[in-house]
Design a protein around this motif. Sequence first.
Motif, PDB file in Angstrom:
ATOM      1  N   ARG A  52       0.828  -1.208   0.000  1.00 17.97           N
ATOM      2  CA  ARG A  52       0.000   0.000   0.000  1.00 17.97           C
ATOM      3  C   ARG A  52       0.865   1.262   0.000  1.00 17.97           C
ATOM      4  O   ARG A  52       0.559   2.255   0.661  1.00 17.97           O
ATOM      5  CB  ARG A  52      -0.975   0.007   1.164  1.00 17.97           C
ATOM      6  CG  ARG A  52      -1.977  -1.133   1.127  1.00 17.97           C
ATOM      7  CD  ARG A  52      -3.000  -1.048   2.250  1.00 17.97           C
ATOM      8  NE  ARG A  52      -3.923  -2.167   2.184  1.00 17.97           N
ATOM      9  CZ  ARG A  52      -5.062  -2.168   1.493  1.00 17.97           C
ATOM     10  NH1 ARG A  52      -5.411  -1.098   0.817  1.00 17.97           N
ATOM     11  NH2 ARG A  52      -5.847  -3.235   1.483  1.00 17.97           N
ATOM     12  N   LYS A  92       1.018  -3.312   9.902  1.00 18.24           N
ATOM     13  CA  LYS A  92      -0.032  -3.753   8.969  1.00 18.24           C
ATOM     14  C   LYS A  92      -0.218  -5.246   9.187  1.00 18.24           C
ATOM     15  O   LYS A  92       0.715  -6.027   9.040  1.00 18.24           O
ATOM     16  CB  LYS A  92       0.359  -3.451   7.528  1.00 18.24           C
ATOM     17  CG  LYS A  92      -0.645  -3.902   6.469  1.00 18.24           C
ATOM     18  CD  LYS A  92      -0.165  -3.483   5.092  1.00 18.24           C
ATOM     19  CE  LYS A  92      -1.097  -3.995   3.992  1.00 18.24           C
ATOM     20  NZ  LYS A  92      -0.938  -5.453   3.789  1.00 18.24           N
ATOM     21  N   HIS A 149      -4.575  -2.974   6.780  1.00 18.93           N
ATOM     22  CA  HIS A 149      -4.248  -1.585   6.498  1.00 18.93           C
ATOM     23  C   HIS A 149      -3.153  -1.135   7.468  1.00 18.93           C
ATOM     24  O   HIS A 149      -2.977  -1.698   8.544  1.00 18.93           O
ATOM     25  CB  HIS A 149      -5.480  -0.680   6.660  1.00 18.93           C
ATOM     26  CG  HIS A 149      -6.495  -0.840   5.573  1.00 18.93           C
ATOM     27  ND1 HIS A 149      -7.398  -1.880   5.555  1.00 18.93           N
ATOM     28  CD2 HIS A 149      -6.745  -0.097   4.462  1.00 18.93           C
ATOM     29  CE1 HIS A 149      -8.175  -1.771   4.481  1.00 18.93           C
ATOM     30  NE2 HIS A 149      -7.793  -0.704   3.803  1.00 18.93           N
ATOM     31  N   TRP A 150      -2.432  -0.092   7.062  1.00 23.10           N
ATOM     32  CA  TRP A 150      -1.417   0.474   7.941  1.00 23.10           C
ATOM     33  C   TRP A 150      -2.083   1.234   9.091  1.00 23.10           C
ATOM     34  O   TRP A 150      -3.041   1.975   8.882  1.00 23.10           O
ATOM     35  CB  TRP A 150      -0.507   1.426   7.171  1.00 23.10           C
ATOM     36  CG  TRP A 150       0.474   0.741   6.258  1.00 23.10           C
ATOM     37  CD1 TRP A 150       0.440   0.678   4.895  1.00 23.10           C
ATOM     38  CD2 TRP A 150       1.656   0.035   6.651  1.00 23.10           C
ATOM     39  NE1 TRP A 150       1.507  -0.021   4.412  1.00 23.10           N
ATOM     40  CE2 TRP A 150       2.287  -0.429   5.474  1.00 23.10           C
ATOM     41  CE3 TRP A 150       2.248  -0.252   7.880  1.00 23.10           C
ATOM     42  CZ2 TRP A 150       3.469  -1.163   5.485  1.00 23.10           C
ATOM     43  CZ3 TRP A 150       3.427  -0.983   7.897  1.00 23.10           C
ATOM     44  CH2 TRP A 150       4.024  -1.428   6.715  1.00 23.10           C
ATOM     45  N   HIS A 151      -1.546   1.052  10.280  1.00 27.43           N
ATOM     46  CA  HIS A 151      -2.021   1.776  11.460  1.00 27.43           C
ATOM     47  C   HIS A 151      -0.813   2.225  12.275  1.00 27.43           C
ATOM     48  O   HIS A 151       0.177   1.492  12.406  1.00 27.43           O
ATOM     49  CB  HIS A 151      -2.919   0.900  12.339  1.00 27.43           C
ATOM     50  CG  HIS A 151      -4.202   0.486  11.691  1.00 27.43           C
ATOM     51  ND1 HIS A 151      -5.245   1.364  11.481  1.00 27.43           N
ATOM     52  CD2 HIS A 151      -4.592  -0.696  11.167  1.00 27.43           C
ATOM     53  CE1 HIS A 151      -6.236   0.722  10.882  1.00 27.43           C
ATOM     54  NE2 HIS A 151      -5.863  -0.521  10.680  1.00 27.43           N
ATOM     55  N   ASP A 252      -1.379  -7.521  -1.764  1.00 23.16           N
ATOM     56  CA  ASP A 252      -1.352  -6.103  -2.137  1.00 23.16           C
ATOM     57  C   ASP A 252      -0.406  -5.968  -3.329  1.00 23.16           C
ATOM     58  O   ASP A 252       0.783  -5.785  -3.175  1.00 23.16           O
ATOM     59  CB  ASP A 252      -0.860  -5.273  -0.955  1.00 23.16           C
ATOM     60  CG  ASP A 252      -0.967  -3.795  -1.220  1.00 23.16           C
ATOM     61  OD1 ASP A 252      -2.006  -3.367  -1.728  1.00 23.16           O
ATOM     62  OD2 ASP A 252       0.000  -3.073  -0.920  1.00 23.16           O
TER      63      ASP A 252
END
Length: 699
Positions: A52, A92, A149-151, A252
């Motif tokens: 991503r 992620k 998702h990236w956090h 991804d």
Amino acid sequence: MTALLLTWTLLLTAGMHSWRPCTDLSPLDLLDQALPGPGQAPPTQVHVVRSRGSAGLRLAGASGTLLSFPASQIFTHCDSFPAEFSLVATLKLPRLKTSQYLFSLVDASSSLLLGLQVSENRLHLLTPVSSTVGPARLRFKDVRLDDNHWHTLVLALTGPHATLTVDCGPPLELKQDCPFPSALRTRGSWFFLGSRGRFRQRFSGLLRQLVLVPGSDATTRMCPADRPGLSDLSVPRILKSSPPEPDLLGADLYRLQSDGGSPPTLLYPPTLLSPPTLLYPPTLLSPPTLLSPPTLLYPPTLLSPPTLLYPPTLLYPPTLLSPPTLLSPPAGTPLVLLMFYQERLDYLEDYQDLYTRSETFDVEVFSVPSEGVFMAAANRDSRSGSGIYQWRDGSFQLFQTISTQEARAWKHFTVQDQVFLVVANFMEAEPELSVIYRWSRRRRRFLRFQTLETHAALDWEAFHIHNHTFLVVANHRRDSNHNIHSVIYRWNPESKMFEVNQTLSTSGAYDWEFFSAGPFHFLAVANTFDGQTTVVSSTVYVWLDGGFQTFQNIPTVGATDWEMFQIEDRVFLAVANSQKVLDRGPSLYSINSTIYELNTLTRTFIRFQDILTHSAVDWEFFTVGEEKFLVVANSHDGSSYSLNSVVYRWKGYEGFVAVHSLPTFGCRDWEHFSTAEGSFLIYSSATSRLSKVFRLHTY
């Protein structure tokens, strides 16, 4: 005041000496500590993967002790863990079925001293009850991190309080029965990243950063952020220097974009076990040497194509001894060039003319989960009320009209998962009431929730301290008396209403600003007028012993706004000075507004920079990429409301330097916000129905 400063100094001193400074107070990059130094190859079982658009480390498959180092490597002066600290992690994760360790601190007997675990919808902090008793578990519930998702999360521990902030969202706070040990012995212990040494529960996702910040709450360093899920504090050097691999496990994949309606062709099939085949324009057998730069489709914000150097830098470490075999993309499929660059502000576009219901004193931009971005306008005319606007199809559209009484300001806040708006009504009537509205999921509208008695209210501020929610109102005057009390309200979780918590003496209060610096919480009031002059001190309060006490009085001149911001580890406070009114002589509108900086040695805010402004009524701080900006609302110069409001850029030693002048008319408030369409600034006018939205263009 002297006694309070002494108390403050003693409190700080006590905090400082509750643990021995075994290391520097700068952020400690735990990943960098565990990885090889510059010039050394990374371990073969640790992979640099891009997913991503951002790179991270995949630790799955590595042995439990591969990424580890002794605690003495960072605790160089003694062997005690800091009693107050923050942990910053960017990760992620795919969907989890079992809990996994982000890191652990294990002693010589393999007993766990400290650990951070993630599981489905939860984050667990395992902390020692004392220096001799094993760990207790703090569970942050309803924390969804395993969504691919990236956090970015910031976990701060201060005394018995643990605060978790995910993607710069509302903080979650837990209280331990026992505070973190003041002297947790680390002699002979080891840090294990992504595991608990030889035990299971290894980390299976991507890890971009893992940073220990001793002695402070790192939340203000990380937030606000343009990309809150990818807010960087310290990224390992290996992620900046090593070519990444595709994230095949995370599904991804980079794709070629297709002009037609058919599904896009995958550039890297998920079955590849070897470095991918590079794509070049058809018929070429080797990387071309270009005499002129190619025409690029991306990035779309470039005004002219960049000059590229060939042969290009490979995204993946090639193992080929000869030039790779080059493939041609399908006919009619354009080649997408992937570029990574840091955004810089180029210019501002006059994007939208927004005609509100009447003159607008304040705008509040906020989001409602599952509904999108909204803007509340505080409109002067009581007959037409105030408008709530929703961002739809790339612009603000009227969504709801709410009855208000000469509204001066809106404030958005949350209590648990509930969304609220509170309006400051200025009209002097009997009774004088300001109103809290709550978002109804069923009716998809804001509905009246609670009324609170106020006096010519000009502003509300909402904040959280130790899992409690507070509101404070700026009461400007009562009849002709400006020296009155402003009120702090506290949310009662049993009655589910706000109740009076504390009153503070103010003089023509105009604005409140809440902020935190390290473990301490502050509240600053902008005092405008004491009934005779605008040359009146404004006060910064500090939270001590369950209430706010005076920390410092700062001389101001008709103060109308405080704006706190942080640049790296430096804390600033900017005041907007509006006008100089004395008993005799004309009023002065073109005066200096001042930026103050918190001096950690004197424990006071000291003057950093003066900026000439023209009846300034608002400051707004925002960032574009790595650049920092301040924009001021210039409203009046004594003869005209048609003035330029100015954007200033941070230039380090030079302070803030003017870079853009924006024509405004009766400018009252600035707000910065971002949507899928980009980043924007909106200003409101107190002398016209016309408010304007500007779009920030970058290069």
